[in-house]
Design a protein around this motif. Structure first.
Motif, mmCIF file in Angstrom:
data_model
loop_
_atom_site.group_PDB
_atom_site.id
_atom_site.type_symbol
_atom_site.label_atom_id
_atom_site.label_comp_id
_atom_site.label_asym_id
_atom_site.label_seq_id
_atom_site.Cartn_x
_atom_site.Cartn_y
_atom_site.Cartn_z
ATOM 1 N N ALA A 1 8.678 23.878 -14.734
ATOM 2 C CA ALA A 1 7.649 23.772 -15.217
ATOM 3 C C ALA A 1 6.775 22.809 -14.511
ATOM 4 C CB ALA A 1 7.395 23.565 -16.616
ATOM 5 N N LEU A 2 7.406 21.495 -14.467
ATOM 6 C CA LEU A 2 6.770 20.299 -13.834
ATOM 7 C C LEU A 2 6.420 20.678 -12.412
ATOM 8 C CD1 LEU A 2 5.496 17.447 -13.374
ATOM 9 C CD2 LEU A 2 7.744 16.816 -13.309
ATOM 10 N N LEU A 3 7.521 21.263 -11.529
ATOM 11 C CA LEU A 3 7.210 21.586 -10.232
ATOM 12 C C LEU A 3 6.002 22.686 -9.982
ATOM 13 C CD1 LEU A 3 10.925 21.911 -8.939
ATOM 14 C CD2 LEU A 3 9.144 20.154 -8.582
ATOM 15 N N GLU A 4 5.805 23.576 -10.890
ATOM 16 C CA GLU A 4 4.896 24.482 -10.691
ATOM 17 C C GLU A 4 3.312 23.823 -11.284
ATOM 18 O OE1 GLU A 4 6.126 28.308 -12.603
ATOM 19 O OE2 GLU A 4 6.970 28.769 -10.753
ATOM 20 N N ALA A 5 3.505 22.798 -11.945
ATOM 21 C CA ALA A 5 2.102 22.340 -12.349
ATOM 22 C C ALA A 5 1.803 21.050 -11.319
ATOM 23 C CB ALA A 5 2.474 21.723 -14.040
ATOM 24 N N VAL A 6 2.728 20.735 -10.495
ATOM 25 C CA VAL A 6 2.604 19.562 -9.660
ATOM 26 C C VAL A 6 1.057 19.998 -8.809
ATOM 27 C CG1 VAL A 6 3.305 18.574 -7.268
ATOM 28 C CG2 VAL A 6 4.655 18.630 -9.135
ATOM 29 N N ASN A 7 0.382 18.763 -8.585
ATOM 30 C CA ASN A 7 -0.803 18.816 -7.823
ATOM 31 C C ASN A 7 -1.034 17.769 -6.837
ATOM 32 O OD1 ASN A 7 -1.604 17.003 -9.731
ATOM 33 N ND2 ASN A 7 -3.535 17.587 -9.897
ATOM 34 N N SER A 8 -0.220 16.587 -6.831
ATOM 35 C CA SER A 8 -0.316 15.721 -6.130
ATOM 36 C C SER A 8 0.979 15.191 -5.420
ATOM 37 C CB SER A 8 -1.206 14.649 -6.617
ATOM 38 O OG SER A 8 -0.634 13.972 -7.338
ATOM 39 N N VAL A 9 1.151 14.580 -4.326
ATOM 40 C CA VAL A 9 2.161 13.736 -4.096
ATOM 41 C C VAL A 9 1.747 12.161 -3.681
ATOM 42 C CG1 VAL A 9 1.977 14.677 -1.770
ATOM 43 C CG2 VAL A 9 4.290 13.672 -2.528
ATOM 44 N N THR A 10 2.553 11.400 -3.869
ATOM 45 C CA THR A 10 2.227 10.037 -3.245
ATOM 46 C C THR A 10 3.697 9.472 -2.877
ATOM 47 O OG1 THR A 10 2.472 8.628 -5.389
ATOM 48 C CG2 THR A 10 0.302 9.252 -4.671
ATOM 49 N N TYR A 11 3.721 8.521 -1.799
ATOM 50 C CA TYR A 11 4.812 8.019 -1.233
ATOM 51 C C TYR A 11 5.012 6.509 -1.598
ATOM 52 C CZ TYR A 11 4.445 12.633 1.200
ATOM 53 O OH TYR A 11 4.417 13.729 1.442
ATOM 54 N N THR A 12 6.121 6.097 -1.371
ATOM 55 C CA THR A 12 6.473 4.776 -1.787
ATOM 56 C C THR A 12 7.114 3.976 -0.667
ATOM 57 O OG1 THR A 12 8.862 5.283 -2.375
ATOM 58 C CG2 THR A 12 7.184 5.392 -4.174
ATOM 59 N N ALA A 13 6.930 2.709 -0.510
ATOM 60 C CA ALA A 13 7.097 1.845 0.581
ATOM 61 C C ALA A 13 8.530 1.857 1.129
ATOM 62 C CB ALA A 13 6.892 0.511 0.579
ATOM 63 N N ASP A 14 9.523 2.381 0.056
ATOM 64 C CA ASP A 14 11.022 2.783 0.174
ATOM 65 C C ASP A 14 11.419 3.978 0.500
ATOM 66 O OD1 ASP A 14 10.629 4.066 -2.067
ATOM 67 O OD2 ASP A 14 12.278 2.943 -3.298
ATOM 68 N N GLY A 15 10.432 4.862 1.021
ATOM 69 C CA GLY A 15 10.666 6.199 1.370
ATOM 70 C C GLY A 15 10.877 7.188 0.533
ATOM 71 N N GLY A 16 10.523 6.951 -0.787
ATOM 72 C CA GLY A 16 10.397 7.986 -2.033
ATOM 73 C C GLY A 16 9.231 8.656 -2.166
ATOM 74 N N PRO B 1 0.931 -1.114 -0.020
ATOM 75 C CA PRO B 1 0.006 -0.036 -0.003
ATOM 76 C C PRO B 1 0.854 1.383 0.201
ATOM 77 C CG PRO B 1 0.155 -0.979 2.039
ATOM 78 C CD PRO B 1 0.530 -1.899 1.143
ATOM 79 N N VAL B 2 0.302 2.366 -0.514
ATOM 80 C CA VAL B 2 0.914 3.645 -0.388
ATOM 81 C C VAL B 2 0.974 4.099 0.941
ATOM 82 C CG1 VAL B 2 0.591 5.812 -0.996
ATOM 83 C CG2 VAL B 2 0.211 4.244 -2.862
ATOM 84 N N ILE B 3 2.241 4.371 1.585
ATOM 85 C CA ILE B 3 2.193 4.779 2.883
ATOM 86 C C ILE B 3 2.191 6.099 2.750
ATOM 87 C CG2 ILE B 3 3.416 2.657 3.415
ATOM 88 C CD1 ILE B 3 6.079 4.246 3.230
ATOM 89 N N ALA B 4 1.929 6.744 4.152
ATOM 90 C CA ALA B 4 1.983 8.208 4.328
ATOM 91 C C ALA B 4 3.352 8.798 4.415
ATOM 92 C CB ALA B 4 1.369 8.426 5.682
#
Length: 149
Positions: free
Chosen positions: A115-130, A33-36
């Motif tokens: 340009a991508l950073l200014e367009a970012v609208n979401s974040v998800t985390y990975t089990a390896d801490g990324g 699962p996606v972790i916080a």
């Protein structure tokens, strides 16, 4: 057989928000699962849209809140701006940057990162801490924590 399907379906019906449905779907499929997570601190730009790491690219997220700041480098110039996070929703920028000239390929990558950073609208985390920062149009930036010294 029917009983095995009822519990996952009932859980899915109870999962009201998109993040919970995504986590439940991953758990039911056997994927971790996606972790916080937490963006605060140092990150390396590990992959830009599947094209590999950004040489010398880094981000540093300050303490979140109404005056949270983010800064870093996208290979040539330093930049900084603000950031706000509400669960999986993320807003970065606007950014200001230094104006040093670098070789054209480096400047092209830097332009695409900003340009991508200014367009970012979401974040998800990975089990390896990324973490993955994503824009609505599908562009993604994978982040990883720098190795400990």
């Amino acid at each position: 057989m029917c009983r095995r399907l009822l519990l996952p379906l009932a859980l899915l019906a109870l999962a009201g928000c998109r993040e919970q449905r995504q986590q439940l779907g991953q758990a039911l499929s056997g994927q971790p699962p996606v972790i916080a997570g937490n963006l605060e601190g140092e990150w390396q730009l590990a992959d830009l849209n599947g094209g590999g790491a950004v040489a010398g690219g880094s981000l540093r997220f300050g303490v979140a809140g109404s005056d949270g700041s983010v800064g870093g480098t996208a290979g040539c110039n330093r930049f900084n701006g603000g950031w706000k996070q509400d669960g999986g929703n993320l807003k970065l920028g606007p950014f200001t940057a230094t104006k040093m000239a670098c070789p054209p390929p480096v400047m092209d990558v830097e332009r695409r990162v900003l340009a991508l950073l200014e367009a970012v609208n979401s974040v998800t985390y990975t089990a390896d801490g990324g973490a993955f920062l994503a824009a609505r149009d599908g562009r993604k930036l994978r982040l990883r924590r720098p190795p400990a010294n």
